[in-house]
Design a protein around this motif. Structure first.
Motif, short mmCIF file in Angstrom:
data_model
loop_
_atom_site.label_atom_id
_atom_site.label_comp_id
_atom_site.label_asym_id
_atom_site.label_seq_id
_atom_site.Cartn_x
_atom_site.Cartn_y
_atom_site.Cartn_z
N PHE A 267 6.20 73.47 48.21
CA PHE A 267 7.65 73.70 48.23
C PHE A 267 7.96 75.19 48.38
N GLU A 268 7.30 76.03 47.59
CA GLU A 268 7.54 77.47 47.65
C GLU A 268 7.04 78.06 48.97
N TYR A 269 5.94 77.54 49.47
CA TYR A 269 5.44 78.00 50.76
C TYR A 269 6.45 77.71 51.86
N LEU A 270 7.00 76.52 51.87
CA LEU A 270 7.98 76.14 52.89
C LEU A 270 9.26 76.97 52.77
N ARG A 271 9.66 77.25 51.53
CA ARG A 271 10.85 78.07 51.33
C ARG A 271 10.62 79.50 51.84
N SER A 272 9.43 80.03 51.59
CA SER A 272 9.14 81.40 52.04
C SER A 272 9.09 81.45 53.56
N GLU A 273 8.55 80.42 54.19
CA GLU A 273 8.50 80.37 55.65
C GLU A 273 9.90 80.27 56.24
N GLU A 274 10.76 79.55 55.56
CA GLU A 274 12.13 79.38 56.02
C GLU A 274 12.91 80.69 55.94
N ARG A 275 12.60 81.50 54.92
CA ARG A 275 13.31 82.76 54.75
C ARG A 275 12.90 83.82 55.78
N ARG A 276 11.72 83.64 56.38
CA ARG A 276 11.22 84.65 57.33
C ARG A 276 12.00 84.60 58.65
#
Length: 228
Positions: A219-228
Motif C-alpha cells: 500500500f505504501e509503495y503504491l502511494r509513493s509511486e503515485e506521488r512521484r
C-alpha cells in the motif's frame, strides 16, 4: 441465527472503519485504489495458503456458523475475512499515522525486527514438523529479514499492529471459541505449538502480522509511486 455468526463478525469488524474512512480531514477513501490493489495481491496468496491448509487438515471450519457457500473448500466468510479484517487494520494504521505524529518506536524498530526475525526462524526450523508453526514463523522471519537488510522502517507498522491486537483478541477469540459453544475455526494441535492465548493459537499473532504488514508495505509503495 448461528449460521450468520462468522459473516456478522466480518461485517461488524469493517463497518466502523468503513464509515470513518470518509472523515474529511484525513479521508482513507481517497487511498482506496492503492489499498485494494495491495489487499487483493496479499489476500490472494493467503487464500491459496488457507485452501491448502484446510485440505490437509491443519485447520477447518464449523458448519454450524457458516452460510454454506464455499470457494473450493473454504467458506465464503473465510474469504471475506481476508478483506474485512485487513481493511480495519490498515485503517487503524492510516489513522494512527495522522493522530500520533511522534514515531514512538523509531529508535527500537531495527532491534525489534532483527530479534523477531532470528527468534522466529529458529523456532520455525526447530518445529519443522508442525506445519502451522514452521510455515508461519519462517515466512514471517523472511519478511522481517528482508526489511532489516533493506533498512525499511517498520516502526509505525509495529505500533499500529500493537493497537490492532486489542481488536484481534476479541475477533479471533470469538472465532476460536471464546464466548460461544464451539469454535468457528478449529485447529489441529499436532500442527502447532499447542500454546493458546485464551482460545487463540500463539501462531495466529504472527500470521496476522504477516498479513497486515505485507498489505501495508505494498500500500505504501503504491502511494509513493503515485506521488512521484
Amino acid at each position: 441465527m448461528d449460521k450468520y455468526l462468522y459473516l456478522t463478525i466480518n461485517l461488524a469488524s469493517v463497518s466502523v472503519p468503513f464509515l470513518a474512512s470518509f472523515y474529511p480531514k484525513h479521508a482513507f477513501y481517497k487511498s482506496w485504489k492503492n489499498y485494494f490493489i495491495a489487499n487483493l495481491i496479499v489476500a490472494t496468496l493467503f487464500i491459496i495458503w488457507d485452501i491448502i491448509f484446510t485440505t490437509i487438515g491443519v485447520w477447518g471450519f464449523n458448519e454450524r456458523y457458516l452460510l454454506g457457500l464455499k470457494l473450493v473448500n473454504i467458506p465464503l466468510e473465510e474469504v471475506l475475512f481476508f478483506f474485512c479484517i485487513p481493511y480495519a487494520s490498515v485503517f487503524v494504521y492510516f489513522s494512527l499515522n495522522y493522530l500520533v505524529k511522534k514515531n514512538l518506536l523509531q529508535n527500537q524498530q531495527r532491534f525489534i525486527t532483527l530479534f523477531l526475525a532470528i527468534s522466529l526462524v529458529i523456532i520455525g526450523l526447530f518445529f519443522w514438523d508442525r506445519l502451522y508453526t514452521s510455515i508461519t514463523f519462517i515466512l514471517t522471519s523472511l519478511f522481517l529479514f528482508y526489511n532489516y537488510f533493506k533498512k525499511n522502517d517498520l516502526s509505525r507498522i509495529y505500533f499500529s499492529y500493537s493497537v490492532t491486537l486489542i481488536f484481534f483478541f476479541i475477533v479471533n477469540g470469538i472465532l476460536t471459541g471464546s464466548f460461544i459453544d464451539e469454535p468457528v475455526v478449529w485447529y489441529n494441535n499436532t500442527e502447532n505449538l499447542g500454546i493458546r492465548m485464551g482460545t487463540i493459537p500463539f501462531e495466529d499473532t504472527f500470521y496476522g502480522f504477516l498479513l497486515i504488514a505485507s498489505i501495508i508495505q505494498i500500500f505504501e509503495y503504491l502511494r509513493s509511486e503515485e506521488r512521484r
